[in-house]
Design a protein around this motif. Structure first.
Motif, PDB file in Angstrom:
ATOM      1  N   GLY A   1      28.746  28.765  18.868  1.00 14.73           N
ATOM      2  CA  GLY A   1      28.655  28.711  17.401  1.00 14.73           C
ATOM      3  C   GLY A   1      29.993  28.708  16.682  1.00 14.73           C
ATOM      4  O   GLY A   1      30.085  28.233  15.544  1.00 14.73           O
ATOM      5  N   HIS A   2      31.030  29.241  17.297  1.00 13.11           N
ATOM      6  CA  HIS A   2      32.320  29.333  16.605  1.00 13.11           C
ATOM      7  C   HIS A   2      33.188  28.118  16.938  1.00 13.11           C
ATOM      8  O   HIS A   2      33.225  27.680  18.084  1.00 13.11           O
ATOM      9  CB  HIS A   2      33.050  30.622  16.989  1.00 13.11           C
ATOM     10  N   PRO A   3      33.892  27.616  15.945  1.00 10.89           N
ATOM     11  CA  PRO A   3      34.699  26.416  16.185  1.00 10.89           C
ATOM     12  C   PRO A   3      35.935  26.708  17.031  1.00 10.89           C
ATOM     13  O   PRO A   3      36.363  27.861  17.140  1.00 10.89           O
ATOM     14  CB  PRO A   3      35.135  26.002  14.773  1.00 10.89           C
ATOM     15  N   VAL A   4      36.496  25.685  17.638  1.00 13.06           N
ATOM     16  CA  VAL A   4      37.799  25.797  18.298  1.00 13.06           C
ATOM     17  C   VAL A   4      38.859  25.603  17.217  1.00 13.06           C
ATOM     18  O   VAL A   4      38.846  24.611  16.494  1.00 13.06           O
ATOM     19  CB  VAL A   4      37.953  24.722  19.396  1.00 13.06           C
ATOM     20  N   GLY A   5      39.751  26.566  17.077  1.00 12.43           N
ATOM     21  CA  GLY A   5      40.811  26.479  16.065  1.00 12.43           C
ATOM     22  C   GLY A   5      42.053  25.857  16.664  1.00 12.43           C
ATOM     23  O   GLY A   5      42.407  26.135  17.806  1.00 12.43           O
ATOM     24  N   THR A   6      42.711  25.004  15.905  1.00 14.66           N
ATOM     25  CA  THR A   6      43.922  24.373  16.426  1.00 14.66           C
ATOM     26  C   THR A   6      45.150  25.160  15.976  1.00 14.66           C
ATOM     27  O   THR A   6      45.087  25.926  15.012  1.00 14.66           O
ATOM     28  CB  THR A   6      44.051  22.921  15.938  1.00 14.66           C
ATOM     29  N   LEU A   7      46.247  24.989  16.671  1.00 13.07           N
ATOM     30  CA  LEU A   7      47.462  25.744  16.389  1.00 13.07           C
ATOM     31  C   LEU A   7      48.632  24.784  16.287  1.00 13.07           C
ATOM     32  O   LEU A   7      48.858  23.974  17.187  1.00 13.07           O
ATOM     33  CB  LEU A   7      47.723  26.738  17.521  1.00 13.07           C
ATOM     34  N   SER A   8      49.379  24.891  15.174  1.00 11.93           N
ATOM     35  CA  SER A   8      50.584  24.063  15.080  1.00 11.93           C
ATOM     36  C   SER A   8      51.607  24.708  14.159  1.00 11.93           C
ATOM     37  O   SER A   8      51.316  25.669  13.456  1.00 11.93           O
ATOM     38  CB  SER A   8      50.245  22.651  14.616  1.00 11.93           C
ATOM     39  N   THR A   9      52.812  24.176  14.225  1.00 11.40           N
ATOM     40  CA  THR A   9      53.898  24.650  13.358  1.00 11.40           C
ATOM     41  C   THR A   9      54.222  23.544  12.376  1.00 11.40           C
ATOM     42  O   THR A   9      54.306  22.379  12.754  1.00 11.40           O
ATOM     43  CB  THR A   9      55.161  24.971  14.185  1.00 11.40           C
ATOM     44  N   LEU A  10      54.387  23.931  11.108  1.00 10.21           N
ATOM     45  CA  LEU A  10      54.720  22.972  10.046  1.00 10.21           C
ATOM     46  C   LEU A  10      56.170  23.151   9.619  1.00 10.21           C
ATOM     47  O   LEU A  10      56.583  24.269   9.288  1.00 10.21           O
ATOM     48  CB  LEU A  10      53.795  23.228   8.837  1.00 10.21           C
TER      49      LEU A  10
END
Ligand code: FAD
Ligand code: 8R5
Length: 465
Positions: free
Chosen positions: A288-297
């Protein structure tokens, strides 16, 4: 007449900045895409927590809110490292209980900040999403939840609208900001450990006398597995939020090879056998929970003259591994509010000065956050790393004016992040020289080491400076 400031985003940074600006005499309007969480109930509903450290706490103190926040927070004294053999041990973050971090609920914190900002005179407009900006005319376009669009005057706009900032996109369309987004290639998923009362009695760790919690509550738990890991932060009600960090794609294990709860359960049985039984809703949570993405801006420009400025994640989103995204954004608000108060009419100068002061620091915490992933998932169980840590602790005790672990500078002081980064590098070179690959801190001559340290590095600046 009071200068008018239009803020986009009433999240953590937007709400706190609004309160601070209103307190300094600005007329502040905040436009927030989501409905008022105090009425609607926090969107998402799940309890998601964040680690609050000294920089964030300092900003909250200045706003007069620290005590309120700490009352609802859970103290975390250190990282509890759970190795594959099922053992666990606490690595303290600081020297004593004055150096701890705090687990706070994002929803509760946001609501408290909204109340405080409103009390300071801020006007919030919920369910209002920024869609476009006419920078030359000084006007913004907003859409309500039904999609109806209107246009209003907004000569000075500040964007606290998060990593996917709509203001940033609009600014970039007017004058390119030199935007670069670096994906980490790893992603995360959140799972929940409920309060101990809902778990079978034999699963509950009662060693510390904390009957409500399934694990030691006063710690940030880490299950390092080399290349990936799980962590857990305590919530006030006795539950924990677990986060699984894994490569997004590629060979097993990755989110690509674990597309559903069935595959993930087998993986947990093998890699996190002590965590799995604590998550009774594993299948529902995982599916049920989404996969969260990780990045640097990274941006070259944070502002368009004196017309628009980005703060918080909108300007410098980072990966989560130092637990400093919110803390850094809160530090932004202290710096910006005081610059604005000093030179209220000069927004172009103030915005340029803000970027000049903050950008080297946000670059430094971005780099340190990336490094801390490797530390958390691999090194916390590595003998050479542990020896360096121990030698550092011995030196910090012996010559506190000359040695302070980088983690402590970042987490428990207000020393600029850029200073912590640079000093940490210099100290690390020294520790490596002293240890020469050894895994025994006890084999180092501490008097000689202290003398070398004093001869090579200047004393640390006044703490909390
Ligand atoms: P946000 O909190 O993202 O707020 C942005 C706001 O703008 C939102 O309310 C959004 O609805 C609104 N908005 C967006 N678009 C529009 C639009 N077009 N118009 C109007 N409004 C808009 N940091 C820490 O320091 N410690 C931690 O332990 C930690 N843990 C984290 C855990 C998770 C799961 C995540 C995702 C992040 C974590 N962070 C942590 C990072 C921290 O959450 C962020 O750095 C912080 O929330 C940034 O605040 P912000 O106000 O800039 O952005
Ligand atoms: N953010 C944190 C730390 C440092 C812990 C240490 C690390 C979850 C998405 Cl990954 C992480 C830390 O070095 O021992 N302090 O606070 C918070 C962290 O992750 C948060 C909860 C998170 C984004 C998911």
């Amino acid at each position: 007449m009071a200068q008018q400031i239009t803020l986009i985003g009433g999240g953590l940074v937007g709400a706190l900045l609004a309160q601070q600006l209103a307190g300094r005499g600005f007329k502040v309007d905040v436009f927030e895409k989501r409905p008022d969480p105090r009425i609607a109930g926090f969107v998402g509903g799940r309890s998601i927590n964040l680690a609050l450290a000294e920089r964030g706490l300092h900003a909250l103190r200045q706003a007069g809110l620290a005590d309120d926040v700490l009352q609802r927070a859970v103290m975390m004294r250190g990282r509890m490292v759970h190795t594959r053999d099922g053992r666990s041990g606490l690595q303290r973050y600081g020297v004593d209980d004055s150096e701890v971090i705090w687990s706070v609920s994002r929803g509760a914190l946001n609501m408290l900040l909204l109340d405080a900002a409103e009390a300071a005179g801020v006007r919030f407009h919920f369910g209002q999403s920024l869609v476009d900006v006419g920078f030359d005319a000084g006007r913004i376009r907003l859409a309500d939840e039904a999609g109806a669009v209107r246009e209003i005057d907004a000569p000075v706009v500040i964007g606290a609208d998060g990593a996917g900032s709509a203001l940033r996109a609009a600014m970039n369309g007017h004058t390119p900001l030199g935007e670069r987004v670096e994906a980490l290639g790893h992603a995360y998923k959140e799972l929940e450990i409920p309060p101990a009362s809902t778990l079978a009695a034999e699963l509950v760790d009662r060693s510390g006398g904390h009957d409500q919690f399934a694990l030691e509550p006063h710690a940030l738990h880490i299950w390092p597995r080399g290349g990936y890991m799980c962590i857990a932060l305590p919530n006030t009600e006795g539950s924990f939020t677990v986060t699984l960090f894994l490569p997004a794609h590629g060979a097993h294990p990755s989110f690509a090879t674990l597309p559903d709860a069935r595959a993930a359960r087998a993986f947990f049985e093998h890699d996190f056998p002590d965590v799995l039984p604590l998550i009774p809703d594993f299948a529902n949570d995982y599916d049920g929970h989404p996969v969260g993405t990780l990045s640097t801006l990274y941006l070259q420009q944070w502002h368009l003259g004196g017309k628009a400025l980005l703060v918080g994640d909108a300007a410098h989103a980072i990966v989560p591994f130092h637990g400093q995204g919110m803390n850094c954004g809160f530090e932004d608000t202290v710096v910006l509010a005081s610059l604005m108060a000093e030179a209220p009419g000069d927004t172009a100068d103030v915005f340029a000065e803000f970027q000049r002061i903050r950008q080297p620091n946000s670059d430094a915490i971005a780099a340190m956050a990336l490094e801390n992933y490797v530390e958390m998932r691999d090194s916390v169980a590595d003998p050479h790393y542990l020896a360096k840590r121990e030698l550092g602790a011995l030196l910090a005790e012996r010559v506190p004016q000359h040695f302070m672990a980088r983690y402590r500078m970042v987490t428990f002081t207000h020393l600029p992040y850029a200073y912590a980064y640079e000093r940490g590098r210099a100290q690390d070179v020294l520790l490596e020289q002293l240890l020469r690959g050894s895994t025994r801190a006890g084999s180092v001559d501490l008097d000689a080491a202290a003398a070398t340290l004093q001869a090579t590095l200047p004393p640390l600046p006044d703490l909390h400076g």
